[in-house]
Design a protein around this motif. Structure first.
Motif, PDB file in Angstrom:
ATOM      1  N   GLN A  96     -65.160  18.135  20.382  1.00 44.38           N
ATOM      2  CA  GLN A  96     -66.351  17.308  20.569  1.00 44.38           C
ATOM      3  C   GLN A  96     -66.530  16.817  21.998  1.00 44.38           C
ATOM      4  O   GLN A  96     -67.651  16.595  22.448  1.00 44.38           O
ATOM      5  CB  GLN A  96     -66.308  16.097  19.614  1.00 44.38           C
ATOM      6  CG  GLN A  96     -66.420  16.480  18.155  1.00 44.38           C
ATOM      7  CD  GLN A  96     -67.671  17.308  17.880  1.00 44.38           C
ATOM      8  OE1 GLN A  96     -68.791  16.872  18.155  1.00 44.38           O
ATOM      9  NE2 GLN A  96     -67.491  18.532  17.384  1.00 44.38           N
ATOM     10  N   VAL A  97     -65.414  16.603  22.685  1.00 47.81           N
ATOM     11  CA  VAL A  97     -65.511  16.056  24.049  1.00 47.81           C
ATOM     12  C   VAL A  97     -65.133  17.126  25.059  1.00 47.81           C
ATOM     13  O   VAL A  97     -64.021  17.675  25.021  1.00 47.81           O
ATOM     14  CB  VAL A  97     -64.581  14.826  24.229  1.00 47.81           C
ATOM     15  CG1 VAL A  97     -64.737  14.243  25.643  1.00 47.81           C
ATOM     16  CG2 VAL A  97     -64.886  13.766  23.173  1.00 47.81           C
ATOM     17  N   GLY A  98     -66.061  17.409  25.954  1.00 47.64           N
ATOM     18  CA  GLY A  98     -65.785  18.380  27.020  1.00 47.64           C
ATOM     19  C   GLY A  98     -65.321  17.652  28.270  1.00 47.64           C
ATOM     20  O   GLY A  98     -65.882  16.610  28.627  1.00 47.64           O
ATOM     21  N   VAL A  99     -64.300  18.174  28.886  1.00 45.99           N
ATOM     22  CA  VAL A  99     -63.818  17.628  30.160  1.00 45.99           C
ATOM     23  C   VAL A  99     -63.847  18.765  31.168  1.00 45.99           C
ATOM     24  O   VAL A  99     -63.275  19.829  30.907  1.00 45.99           O
ATOM     25  CB  VAL A  99     -62.380  17.059  30.038  1.00 45.99           C
ATOM     26  CG1 VAL A  99     -61.940  16.440  31.369  1.00 45.99           C
ATOM     27  CG2 VAL A  99     -62.283  16.021  28.925  1.00 45.99           C
ATOM     28  N   PHE A 100     -64.558  18.548  32.263  1.00 46.45           N
ATOM     29  CA  PHE A 100     -64.703  19.606  33.279  1.00 46.45           C
ATOM     30  C   PHE A 100     -64.263  19.067  34.621  1.00 46.45           C
ATOM     31  O   PHE A 100     -64.006  17.872  34.762  1.00 46.45           O
ATOM     32  CB  PHE A 100     -66.147  20.106  33.332  1.00 46.45           C
ATOM     33  CG  PHE A 100     -67.172  19.015  33.194  1.00 46.45           C
ATOM     34  CD1 PHE A 100     -67.606  18.618  31.946  1.00 46.45           C
ATOM     35  CD2 PHE A 100     -67.675  18.378  34.316  1.00 46.45           C
ATOM     36  CE1 PHE A 100     -68.542  17.595  31.814  1.00 46.45           C
ATOM     37  CE2 PHE A 100     -68.620  17.366  34.189  1.00 46.45           C
ATOM     38  CZ  PHE A 100     -69.044  16.964  32.936  1.00 46.45           C
ATOM     39  N   GLU A 101     -64.174  19.935  35.597  1.00 47.37           N
ATOM     40  CA  GLU A 101     -63.553  19.674  36.900  1.00 47.37           C
ATOM     41  C   GLU A 101     -62.033  19.612  36.698  1.00 47.37           C
ATOM     42  O   GLU A 101     -61.531  18.763  35.968  1.00 47.37           O
ATOM     43  CB  GLU A 101     -64.054  18.387  37.574  1.00 47.37           C
ATOM     44  CG  GLU A 101     -65.437  18.500  38.161  1.00 47.37           C
ATOM     45  CD  GLU A 101     -65.511  19.534  39.286  1.00 47.37           C
ATOM     46  OE1 GLU A 101     -64.510  19.751  39.967  1.00 47.37           O
ATOM     47  OE2 GLU A 101     -66.575  20.136  39.456  1.00 47.37           O
ATOM     48  N   SER A 102     -61.344  20.511  37.380  1.00 44.50           N
ATOM     49  CA  SER A 102     -59.900  20.638  37.146  1.00 44.50           C
ATOM     50  C   SER A 102     -59.140  19.344  37.418  1.00 44.50           C
ATOM     51  O   SER A 102     -58.134  19.061  36.760  1.00 44.50           O
ATOM     52  CB  SER A 102     -59.332  21.780  37.978  1.00 44.50           C
ATOM     53  OG  SER A 102     -59.645  21.611  39.349  1.00 44.50           O
ATOM     54  N   ASN A 103     -59.635  18.531  38.373  1.00 44.39           N
ATOM     55  CA  ASN A 103     -58.931  17.269  38.618  1.00 44.39           C
ATOM     56  C   ASN A 103     -59.108  16.302  37.458  1.00 44.39           C
ATOM     57  O   ASN A 103     -58.195  15.523  37.138  1.00 44.39           O
ATOM     58  CB  ASN A 103     -59.421  16.620  39.922  1.00 44.39           C
ATOM     59  CG  ASN A 103     -58.937  17.371  41.145  1.00 44.39           C
ATOM     60  OD1 ASN A 103     -58.026  18.197  41.058  1.00 44.39           O
ATOM     61  ND2 ASN A 103     -59.539  17.096  42.289  1.00 44.39           N
ATOM     62  N   SER A 104     -60.268  16.335  36.825  1.00 46.02           N
ATOM     63  CA  SER A 104     -60.484  15.468  35.667  1.00 46.02           C
ATOM     64  C   SER A 104     -59.679  15.961  34.465  1.00 46.02           C
ATOM     65  O   SER A 104     -59.189  15.163  33.666  1.00 46.02           O
ATOM     66  CB  SER A 104     -61.974  15.394  35.326  1.00 46.02           C
ATOM     67  OG  SER A 104     -62.647  14.700  36.348  1.00 46.02           O
ATOM     68  N   ILE A 105     -59.547  17.276  34.348  1.00 46.97           N
ATOM     69  CA  ILE A 105     -58.724  17.828  33.272  1.00 46.97           C
ATOM     70  C   ILE A 105     -57.264  17.411  33.494  1.00 46.97           C
ATOM     71  O   ILE A 105     -56.547  17.028  32.566  1.00 46.97           O
ATOM     72  CB  ILE A 105     -58.885  19.368  33.212  1.00 46.97           C
ATOM     73  CG1 ILE A 105     -60.352  19.728  32.924  1.00 46.97           C
ATOM     74  CG2 ILE A 105     -57.965  19.964  32.165  1.00 46.97           C
ATOM     75  CD1 ILE A 105     -60.695  21.206  33.070  1.00 46.97           C
ATOM     76  N   LEU A 106     -56.856  17.447  34.745  1.00 51.16           N
ATOM     77  CA  LEU A 106     -55.507  16.997  35.109  1.00 51.16           C
ATOM     78  C   LEU A 106     -55.307  15.528  34.702  1.00 51.16           C
ATOM     79  O   LEU A 106     -54.295  15.164  34.095  1.00 51.16           O
ATOM     80  CB  LEU A 106     -55.342  17.182  36.629  1.00 51.16           C
ATOM     81  CG  LEU A 106     -54.161  16.582  37.356  1.00 51.16           C
ATOM     82  CD1 LEU A 106     -52.852  17.162  36.838  1.00 51.16           C
ATOM     83  CD2 LEU A 106     -54.278  16.848  38.863  1.00 51.16           C
ATOM     84  N   ARG A 107     -56.278  14.694  35.019  1.00 48.67           N
ATOM     85  CA  ARG A 107     -56.183  13.271  34.637  1.00 48.67           C
ATOM     86  C   ARG A 107     -56.115  13.122  33.113  1.00 48.67           C
ATOM     87  O   ARG A 107     -55.372  12.291  32.600  1.00 48.67           O
ATOM     88  CB  ARG A 107     -57.400  12.498  35.138  1.00 48.67           C
ATOM     89  CG  ARG A 107     -57.495  12.325  36.627  1.00 48.67           C
ATOM     90  CD  ARG A 107     -58.745  11.495  36.920  1.00 48.67           C
ATOM     91  NE  ARG A 107     -59.003  11.358  38.329  1.00 48.67           N
ATOM     92  CZ  ARG A 107     -59.839  12.127  39.024  1.00 48.67           C
ATOM     93  NH1 ARG A 107     -60.485  13.115  38.460  1.00 48.67           N
ATOM     94  NH2 ARG A 107     -60.017  11.910  40.311  1.00 48.67           N
TER      95      ARG A 107
END
Ligand code: GSH
Length: 260
Positions: A96-107
């Motif tokens: 349900q929740v998308g996380v994009f940008e590799s730095n945000s995925i890292l966080r």
């Protein structure tokens, strides 16, 4: 159970950021994809498509934007979760929740940890300082992405722009490392993990077809001679790159640079 699913082309240093952090702080990350995402359906349940499905008339057909050419196949649900339509694309376990940008995925990986081992700082101020380095690295990463993609049409002006971005970021890291053992302080954080993966990826400009494209135009890779300009930063890169937890994901990715 994995707390995050990442869909991406592979191998991808931007994905290694999340995997390295997950390995350090005990967070399971599920990674899906391969080297040819042009034939995949981009979705939470991403999968290779049959050739017969990959038609311009497909409801999932979209024009690629950056780093890919031609048509990609992205579901509406993918674009709802990932409005910029990019990979790496991470999802919460329910999709349900998308996380994009590799730095945000890292966080996101570190935030999911029961014990993050200090990877995201020990307080809010320290976490924000780490974010500062990640934001600065994103500027480098974006310039590097354009630079590496345009390599065969390189001009001195375009390379100069990249050199300026590299100099700015590396100078900051060099200064930081003159004050502390790690980029954002006295222990390893995601700022160091991002640094290794982003700089490692940029340095590919000095390897193989990239080096050939530059030298064909009478240009030298920016990384040539950079070790002398940023000795602390490159020593940090080499030291971290040799650690088991980095090696596990990077393999010999950096070896060519330090062997040269
Ligand atoms: N800064 C982003 C870069 C993501 C990005 O630009 N991905 C490109 C591939 S390198 C993409 O997914 N392009 C999709 C398209 O062309 O439609 C990150 O670090 O995640």
């Amino acid at each position: 159970m994995a707390v995050l699913r990442i869909f991406s082309y592979l191998p991808n240093p931007r994905v290694w950021k999340a995997q390295i952090a997950g390995d350090i702080c005990g967070v399971e990350v599920d990674v899906v994809g391969d080297g040819n995402l042009g034939s995949w359906l981009w979705d939470f349940d991403a999968r290779p498509m049959e050739e017969s499905e990959r038609e311009a008339s497909s409801p999932h057909a979209r024009t690629s934007r950056r780093g890919f050419s031609g048509t990609l196949f992205k579901t509406d649900a993918f674009l709802k979760a990932h409005p910029f339509g990019t990979v790496p694309a991470a999802f919460s376990p329910d999709g349900q929740v998308g996380v994009f940008e590799s730095n945000s995925i890292l966080r996101a990986v570190v935030r999911a940890a029961e014990d993050d081992q200090g990877l995201y700082g020990r307080d809010g101020y320290h976490a924000s300082r780490i974010d500062s380095f990640l934001d600065a690295a994103l500027v480098l990463g974006r310039e590097a992405q354009v630079y590496l993609l345009i390599m065969t049409d390189m001009t001195p002006g375009l390379q100069e722009r990249m050199a300026g971005a590299f100099e700015f970021y590396m100078n900051g890291v060099e200064n930081a490392l003159s004050q502390s053992d790690f980029i954002a302080g006295d222990e390893l954080t995601i700022a160091d993990i991002g640094f290794v993966c982003d700089v490692g990826q940029f340095l590919r400009e000095g390897k193989g077809r990239f080096r050939t494209a530059l030298t064909d135009k009478g240009l030298a890779p920016i990384g040539d001679g950079a070790v002398a300009a940023y000795p602390r930063a490159f020593a940090h890169l080499e030291t971290l790159g040799q650690q088991d937890v980095f090696q596990h994901r990077l393999g010999n990715y950096l070896d060519w640079f330090f062997a040269a």
